[in-house]
Write a protein that holds these residues in place. Structure first.
Motif, short mmCIF file in Angstrom:
data_model
loop_
_atom_site.label_atom_id
_atom_site.label_comp_id
_atom_site.label_asym_id
_atom_site.label_seq_id
_atom_site.Cartn_x
_atom_site.Cartn_y
_atom_site.Cartn_z
N TYR A 1 -40.49 -34.17 43.42
CA TYR A 1 -41.85 -34.54 43.81
C TYR A 1 -42.05 -36.05 43.82
O TYR A 1 -43.08 -36.54 44.26
CB TYR A 1 -42.87 -33.89 42.86
CG TYR A 1 -42.97 -32.39 43.04
CD1 TYR A 1 -43.78 -31.85 44.03
CD2 TYR A 1 -42.22 -31.53 42.24
CE1 TYR A 1 -43.86 -30.48 44.21
CE2 TYR A 1 -42.29 -30.16 42.42
CZ TYR A 1 -43.10 -29.63 43.41
OH TYR A 1 -43.17 -28.28 43.60
N GLN B 1 -40.58 -31.36 37.78
CA GLN B 1 -40.97 -32.71 38.22
C GLN B 1 -40.02 -33.24 39.30
O GLN B 1 -40.40 -34.00 40.17
CB GLN B 1 -40.96 -33.68 37.04
CG GLN B 1 -41.83 -33.26 35.86
CD GLN B 1 -43.31 -33.40 36.16
OE1 GLN B 1 -43.77 -34.43 36.58
NE2 GLN B 1 -44.05 -32.32 35.95
N THR C 1 -45.53 -43.94 37.23
CA THR C 1 -46.43 -43.05 36.51
C THR C 1 -47.31 -43.86 35.56
O THR C 1 -46.82 -44.78 34.91
CB THR C 1 -45.61 -42.03 35.72
OG1 THR C 1 -44.69 -41.43 36.59
CG2 THR C 1 -46.50 -40.97 35.12
N PRO D 1 -49.30 -36.78 35.23
CA PRO D 1 -49.14 -35.33 35.05
C PRO D 1 -49.61 -34.89 33.66
O PRO D 1 -49.94 -35.72 32.82
CB PRO D 1 -47.64 -35.12 35.22
CG PRO D 1 -47.03 -36.42 34.92
CD PRO D 1 -48.02 -37.46 35.35
N ASN E 1 -56.22 -39.58 38.90
CA ASN E 1 -55.49 -38.48 39.52
C ASN E 1 -56.17 -38.00 40.79
O ASN E 1 -55.51 -37.73 41.78
CB ASN E 1 -55.37 -37.32 38.53
CG ASN E 1 -54.10 -37.43 37.71
OD1 ASN E 1 -53.20 -38.17 38.07
ND2 ASN E 1 -54.05 -36.71 36.62
N ASP F 1 -41.99 -30.60 33.03
CA ASP F 1 -43.09 -31.01 32.18
C ASP F 1 -42.99 -30.24 30.86
O ASP F 1 -42.85 -29.02 30.86
CB ASP F 1 -44.41 -30.68 32.90
CG ASP F 1 -45.63 -31.27 32.21
OD1 ASP F 1 -46.37 -31.98 32.88
OD2 ASP F 1 -45.83 -31.00 31.01
N PRO G 1 -48.68 -36.49 44.59
CA PRO G 1 -48.90 -35.55 43.48
C PRO G 1 -48.61 -36.24 42.14
O PRO G 1 -47.72 -37.09 42.07
CB PRO G 1 -47.88 -34.45 43.75
CG PRO G 1 -46.79 -35.13 44.48
CD PRO G 1 -47.43 -36.21 45.30
N PRO G 2 -49.34 -35.89 41.07
CA PRO G 2 -49.03 -36.46 39.76
C PRO G 2 -47.64 -36.00 39.31
O PRO G 2 -47.38 -34.81 39.21
CB PRO G 2 -50.11 -35.89 38.84
CG PRO G 2 -51.18 -35.42 39.75
CD PRO G 2 -50.51 -35.03 41.01
N VAL G 3 -46.75 -36.95 39.10
CA VAL G 3 -45.39 -36.59 38.67
C VAL G 3 -44.84 -37.67 37.76
O VAL G 3 -45.09 -38.85 37.97
CB VAL G 3 -44.47 -36.36 39.90
CG1 VAL G 3 -44.53 -37.53 40.85
CG2 VAL G 3 -43.04 -36.11 39.49
N SER G 4 -44.15 -37.24 36.72
CA SER G 4 -43.59 -38.19 35.76
C SER G 4 -42.22 -38.66 36.24
O SER G 4 -41.29 -37.85 36.38
CB SER G 4 -43.46 -37.52 34.39
OG SER G 4 -42.54 -38.21 33.60
N THR H 1 -46.52 -27.84 30.44
CA THR H 1 -46.82 -26.82 31.45
C THR H 1 -45.56 -26.18 32.02
O THR H 1 -45.61 -25.10 32.60
CB THR H 1 -47.61 -27.42 32.62
OG1 THR H 1 -46.85 -28.51 33.14
CG2 THR H 1 -48.96 -27.93 32.17
#
Lengths: 247, 245
Positions: free
Chosen positions: B127, B124, B37, B138, B89, B117, B99-102, B120
């Motif tokens: 993914y 997470q 990330t 993310p 992104n 997250d 996909p954006p994922v931490s 939001t």
């Protein structure tokens, strides 16, 4: 093969750097060739620091070291005229950069606890060497503030690139330093051309042409010597055609 | 204009802000291969880039006083970073389908625990591609980065304005702006590389556990900035009072 010690190289860099700046200060622009040794010293210390798996890249450490050196030289050029009192100016520049470099190295060692041998010595050497180079270039280009960012970035690249390019298995000090010499010649060549275009206030154009000629001469010799080293270092893979891992 | 002593304190404060901001900016060298990330470069270099953008923005409003300089520095820096995050992104999502994922949050190692997250509430876990430590930036990471860039830009602008105030009595305005710009960039680079030793090349911003070692960065940057600020103060005083020449 025995490696050149940091102290030896830095001592040589300090002496030749100061001698070079004094020569340039007295109107002998060829003194710029004596600034090649500080390039070697700074590149060697970046190698010494980055060798141990630093938490930051070679690029970062080069940017950092040159930032300390160049900032010291730029700020010191305010009160101490680099042209009328070159010795006082150089002494102030070297002292300030050594203190800031040493302090940062000690902090990285004691507070942040990086386990890098001689980090404080190497930081101080990078800072002081780049400060010497900046001081010399400032003398040649005159106090043209618009050229400060250019001076900073050109020194940074020449100092950080040799180890970055030579790193990997089979890296050795001799080849890295030879590449540093190549880039030092290249840098002084560019500085000579820029000085010619900007035609510095105190230095006649013939002096700038002398810088360009000497640097180009040095560049040819250094490139040939470096290319020989590269060929002798890779002879094993050169004539079999296989990389070392495969045979 | 501020008086030289206040300017010295401003340089110290700016240096510390710059150092601390690096902890908030998500960056990772392996991000270039979508294997972690964060933005795909070293934290120091990214922070330095954001700081330089902030200094450029600050230089435009140099005549308007301290507050506009700081605000435009902070906003310029944050804009640069958020645009970088957005473009990164877009490229990761539509270019390679990651996909954006931490990664830290997905592994349950985030500062506040849990695998969602923080802002939001998106899940997470699940993914993250196998063998990677997350990818993309993310929402929580982007917010942290924006916050860090605001701090860094403000710090850079503080240093810029302080050096400008100190040197202005001695030299012409346009020269003072150039000199202040390059000195501010120098202070930025000096302070932004120190945290890199703590972060070891990768951080996810304030939701990464590494934020807990921020006190080390704080102390180091405080001492370094103090030395640099004292040097700048002494040198500018010498220049302005004209003792030497």
């Amino acid at each position: 093969m025995k490696e050149i010690q940091i102290h030896t190289l830095f001592g040589a860099a300090l002496l030749s750097g100061i001698a070079g700046i004094l020569l340039i200060g007295h109107g002998i622009s060829i003194g710029i060739v004596l600034l090649w040794i500080p390039f070697l010293s700074a590149a060697n210390s970046i190698r010494g620091m980055a060798k141990y798996g630093l938490g930051t890249g070679n690029a970062s450490i080069g940017y950092w070291g040159a930032a300390v050196g160049a900032t010291s030289a730029f700020v010191t050029s305010l009160p101490f005229s680099c042209r009328s009192t070159p010795l006082l100016y150089v002494a102030a520049v070297v002292a300030i950069s050594l203190v800031v470099g040493l302090a940062t190295g000690v902090l990285a060692d004691k507070v942040i606890r990086m386990k890098i041998p001689r980090i404080e010595l190497n930081s101080a050497v990078i800072a002081a060497s780049t400060a010497l180079i900046t001081a010399g270039f400032l003398l040649i280009l005159g106090s043209n503030y618009g050229l400060y960012p250019f001076i900073y970035i050109i020194i940074t690249l020449a100092v950080l690139h040799p180890y970055n390019a030579s790193t990997g298995a089979g890296e050795n000090q001799k080849r890295t330093l030879m590449l540093a010499l190549v880039e030092a010649c290249m840098t002084t060549l560019v500085i000579g051309i820029v000085a010619m275009l900007a035609s510095g206030p105190a230095m006649p154009v013939s002096d700038d042409v002398a810088i360009v000629v000497v640097s180009a001469f040095g560049l040819v010799i250094a490139v040939v010597a470096w290319y020989r080293l590269v060929k002798s270092d890779i002879y094993e893979i050169r004539w079999t055609g296989y990389s070392p891992a495969e045979h | 204009m501020v008086d030289p002593v206040t300017a010295t304190i401003m340089i110290i404060a700016g240096g510390v802000l710059v150092g601390v901001c690096v902890h908030f900016i998500p960056a990772s060298a392996t991000g270039a291969m979508a294997a972690a990330t964060g933005i795909a470069t070293g934290p120091s270099m990214l922070s330095a880039g954001a700081g330089l953008a902030g200094i450029y923005a600050a230089a435009y409003s140099i005549d308007s006083g301290l507050a506009p300089v700081i605000v435009s520095g902070a906003v310029g820096s944050a804009l640069m970073l958020l645009i970088t995050i957005l473009c990164g992104n877009i490229m990761l999502a539509f270019g390679i389908g990651a996909p954006p994922v931490s990664g830290q949050t997905a592994a349950g190692k985030s500062t506040f625990g849990g695998t969602k997250d923080i802002i939001t509430g998106f899940e997470q876990e699940g993914y993250t591609s196998p063998g990677t430590d997350g990818h993309g930036m993310p929402f929580q990471t982007a917010v942290s980065g924006g916050f860090g860039a605001l701090m860094g830009g403000a710090g850079g602008a503080l240093v810029f304005y302080a050096v400008y105030s100190m040197t202005l009595p001695g030299i012409a305005t346009e020269n003072a702006v150039t000199l202040a710009g390059i000195v501010a960039a120098g202070v930025f680079l000096i302070n932004s590389v120190l945290p890199a030793y703590v972060l070891v090349g990768k951080t996810e911003g304030m939701f990464d556990m590494k934020i807990r070692s921020m006190h080390r960065t704080f102390i180091s940057c405080l001492v370094t900035s103090s030395i640099v600020a004292c040097v700048i103060y002494a040198v500018c005083e010498l220049a302005v009072s004209g003792v030497i020449e």
